[in-house]
Scaffold this motif. Structure first.
Motif, PDB file in Angstrom:
ATOM      1  N   MET A 143       0.698  -1.022   0.400  1.00 24.73           N
ATOM      2  CA  MET A 143      -0.348   0.017   0.097  1.00 24.73           C
ATOM      3  C   MET A 143       1.016   0.835   0.404  1.00 24.73           C
ATOM      4  SD  MET A 143      -3.006   0.696   2.485  1.00 24.73           S
ATOM      5  CE  MET A 143      -4.025  -0.706   1.687  1.00 24.73           C
ATOM      6  N   PHE A 144       0.684   2.157  -0.815  1.00 20.03           N
ATOM      7  CA  PHE A 144       0.897   3.791  -0.916  1.00 20.03           C
ATOM      8  C   PHE A 144       0.180   4.671  -0.272  1.00 20.03           C
ATOM      9  CE2 PHE A 144       1.952   0.848  -4.870  1.00 20.03           C
ATOM     10  CZ  PHE A 144       3.245   0.228  -4.396  1.00 20.03           C
ATOM     11  N   PRO A 145       1.205   5.810   0.536  1.00 18.31           N
ATOM     12  CA  PRO A 145       1.143   6.516   1.144  1.00 18.31           C
ATOM     13  C   PRO A 145      -0.396   8.335   0.197  1.00 18.31           C
ATOM     14  CG  PRO A 145       3.469   6.436   1.137  1.00 18.31           C
ATOM     15  CD  PRO A 145       2.940   5.754   0.352  1.00 18.31           C
ATOM     16  N   PHE A 146      -0.049   7.260  -1.245  1.00 17.39           N
ATOM     17  CA  PHE A 146      -1.254   8.228  -2.084  1.00 17.39           C
ATOM     18  C   PHE A 146      -2.603   7.357  -2.488  1.00 17.39           C
ATOM     19  CE2 PHE A 146       2.333   6.406  -4.681  1.00 17.39           C
ATOM     20  CZ  PHE A 146       2.095   5.677  -5.521  1.00 17.39           C
ATOM     21  N   SER A 147      -1.981   6.112  -1.540  1.00 14.31           N
ATOM     22  CA  SER A 147      -3.560   5.605  -1.804  1.00 14.31           C
ATOM     23  C   SER A 147      -4.683   6.298  -0.756  1.00 14.31           C
ATOM     24  CB  SER A 147      -3.356   3.941  -1.316  1.00 14.31           C
ATOM     25  OG  SER A 147      -4.411   3.184  -1.632  1.00 14.31           O
ATOM     26  N   PHE A 148      -5.758   6.153  -1.244  1.00 13.26           N
ATOM     27  CA  PHE A 148      -7.164   6.580  -0.831  1.00 13.26           C
ATOM     28  C   PHE A 148      -7.131   5.793   0.965  1.00 13.26           C
ATOM     29  CE2 PHE A 148      -8.045   8.301  -4.534  1.00 13.26           C
ATOM     30  CZ  PHE A 148      -8.062   9.604  -4.298  1.00 13.26           C
ATOM     31  N   GLU A 149      -6.315   4.613   1.097  1.00 14.30           N
ATOM     32  CA  GLU A 149      -7.290   3.513   2.053  1.00 14.30           C
ATOM     33  C   GLU A 149      -5.608   3.384   3.094  1.00 14.30           C
ATOM     34  OE1 GLU A 149      -7.159   2.064  -1.371  1.00 14.30           O
ATOM     35  OE2 GLU A 149      -8.632   2.274  -1.434  1.00 14.30           O
ATOM     36  N   TRP A 150      -4.505   4.465   3.254  1.00 16.61           N
ATOM     37  CA  TRP A 150      -3.723   4.957   3.861  1.00 16.61           C
ATOM     38  C   TRP A 150      -4.268   5.518   5.007  1.00 16.61           C
ATOM     39  CZ3 TRP A 150       0.998   2.763   3.718  1.00 16.61           C
ATOM     40  CH2 TRP A 150       1.880   3.293   4.625  1.00 16.61           C
ATOM     41  N   ILE A 151      -3.630   4.857   6.012  1.00 14.91           N
ATOM     42  CA  ILE A 151      -4.076   5.991   7.353  1.00 14.91           C
ATOM     43  C   ILE A 151      -2.936   6.089   8.136  1.00 14.91           C
ATOM     44  CG2 ILE A 151      -5.547   5.619   9.642  1.00 14.91           C
ATOM     45  CD1 ILE A 151      -7.251   4.245   7.892  1.00 14.91           C
ATOM     46  N   TRP A 152      -2.431   7.100   8.084  1.00 16.93           N
ATOM     47  CA  TRP A 152      -0.977   7.729   9.021  1.00 16.93           C
ATOM     48  C   TRP A 152      -1.338   7.814  10.760  1.00 16.93           C
ATOM     49  CZ3 TRP A 152       3.222   8.192   7.485  1.00 16.93           C
ATOM     50  CH2 TRP A 152       4.045   7.561   6.254  1.00 16.93           C
ATOM     51  N   ASP A 153      -1.320   6.492  10.887  1.00 17.37           N
ATOM     52  CA  ASP A 153      -1.794   6.322  12.330  1.00 17.37           C
ATOM     53  C   ASP A 153       0.151   5.831  13.413  1.00 17.37           C
ATOM     54  OD1 ASP A 153      -0.910   3.379  11.644  1.00 17.37           O
ATOM     55  OD2 ASP A 153      -2.257   2.751  12.590  1.00 17.37           O
ATOM     56  N   MET A 154       0.019   5.933  14.404  1.00 17.90           N
ATOM     57  CA  MET A 154       1.147   5.920  14.976  1.00 17.90           C
ATOM     58  C   MET A 154       2.357   4.923  14.209  1.00 17.90           C
ATOM     59  SD  MET A 154       3.406   7.249  17.054  1.00 17.90           S
ATOM     60  CE  MET A 154       2.938   8.504  18.680  1.00 17.90           C
ATOM     61  N   VAL A 155       2.095   3.752  13.908  1.00 16.90           N
ATOM     62  CA  VAL A 155       2.392   2.558  13.885  1.00 16.90           C
ATOM     63  C   VAL A 155       3.138   2.601  12.235  1.00 16.90           C
ATOM     64  CG1 VAL A 155       2.442  -0.050  13.489  1.00 16.90           C
ATOM     65  CG2 VAL A 155       1.240   0.885  14.917  1.00 16.90           C
ATOM     66  N   HIS A 156       2.448   3.282  11.844  1.00 13.63           N
ATOM     67  CA  HIS A 156       3.126   3.875  10.205  1.00 13.63           C
ATOM     68  C   HIS A 156       3.969   4.956  10.116  1.00 13.63           C
ATOM     69  CE1 HIS A 156      -0.648   1.969   8.438  1.00 13.63           C
ATOM     70  NE2 HIS A 156       0.606   1.539   7.452  1.00 13.63           N
ATOM     71  N   MET A 157       4.314   5.636  11.393  1.00 17.16           N
ATOM     72  CA  MET A 157       4.656   7.303  11.194  1.00 17.16           C
ATOM     73  C   MET A 157       6.423   6.194  12.352  1.00 17.16           C
ATOM     74  SD  MET A 157       2.970  10.437  12.846  1.00 17.16           S
ATOM     75  CE  MET A 157       1.276  10.188  12.188  1.00 17.16           C
ATOM     76  N   VAL A 158       6.009   5.952  13.159  1.00 20.15           N
ATOM     77  CA  VAL A 158       6.962   4.577  13.494  1.00 20.15           C
ATOM     78  C   VAL A 158       8.010   4.024  12.119  1.00 20.15           C
ATOM     79  CG1 VAL A 158       8.003   3.379  15.097  1.00 20.15           C
ATOM     80  CG2 VAL A 158       6.620   4.857  15.969  1.00 20.15           C
ATOM     81  N   PHE A 159       7.262   3.052  12.333  1.00 21.22           N
ATOM     82  CA  PHE A 159       7.944   2.434  10.865  1.00 21.22           C
ATOM     83  C   PHE A 159       8.612   3.122   9.241  1.00 21.22           C
ATOM     84  CE2 PHE A 159       7.862   0.053   6.774  1.00 21.22           C
ATOM     85  CZ  PHE A 159       8.259  -0.504   6.539  1.00 21.22           C
ATOM     86  N   HIS A 160       8.044   3.874   9.065  1.00 24.71           N
ATOM     87  CA  HIS A 160       8.689   4.742   7.991  1.00 24.71           C
ATOM     88  C   HIS A 160       9.518   5.737   8.760  1.00 24.71           C
ATOM     89  CE1 HIS A 160       5.889   3.517   4.530  1.00 24.71           C
ATOM     90  NE2 HIS A 160       4.982   3.155   5.396  1.00 24.71           N
ATOM     91  N   GLY A 161       9.311   6.109  10.298  1.00 21.59           N
ATOM     92  CA  GLY A 161      10.642   6.753  10.428  1.00 21.59           C
ATOM     93  C   GLY A 161      12.087   5.999  10.584  1.00 21.59           C
TER      94      GLY A 161
END
Length: 52
Positions: A1-19
């Motif tokens: 899933m990509f960040p420009f996809s509409f289903e993407w939700i920026w929750d804390m898990v995604h922020m920590v992982f991508h960070g």
């Protein structure tokens, strides 16, 4: 899933992982850049490899 996809939700898990991902990729990129620049500098200086 990509960040420009509409289903993407920026929750804390995604922020920590991508960070952590971008932190690790930045460290690797800086290390490779240093090695490439050092190799080019040493080649330009004409060092014969007389370290050992």
């Amino acid at each position: 899933m990509f960040p420009f996809s509409f289903e993407w939700i920026w929750d804390m898990v995604h922020m920590v992982f991508h960070g952590a991902l971008w932190y690790a990729l930045s460290i690797i990129g800086m290390g490779m850049t240093y090695c490439i620049i050092k190799a080019a500098y040493d080649s330009a200086q004409g060092s014969k490899g007389d370290h050992h």
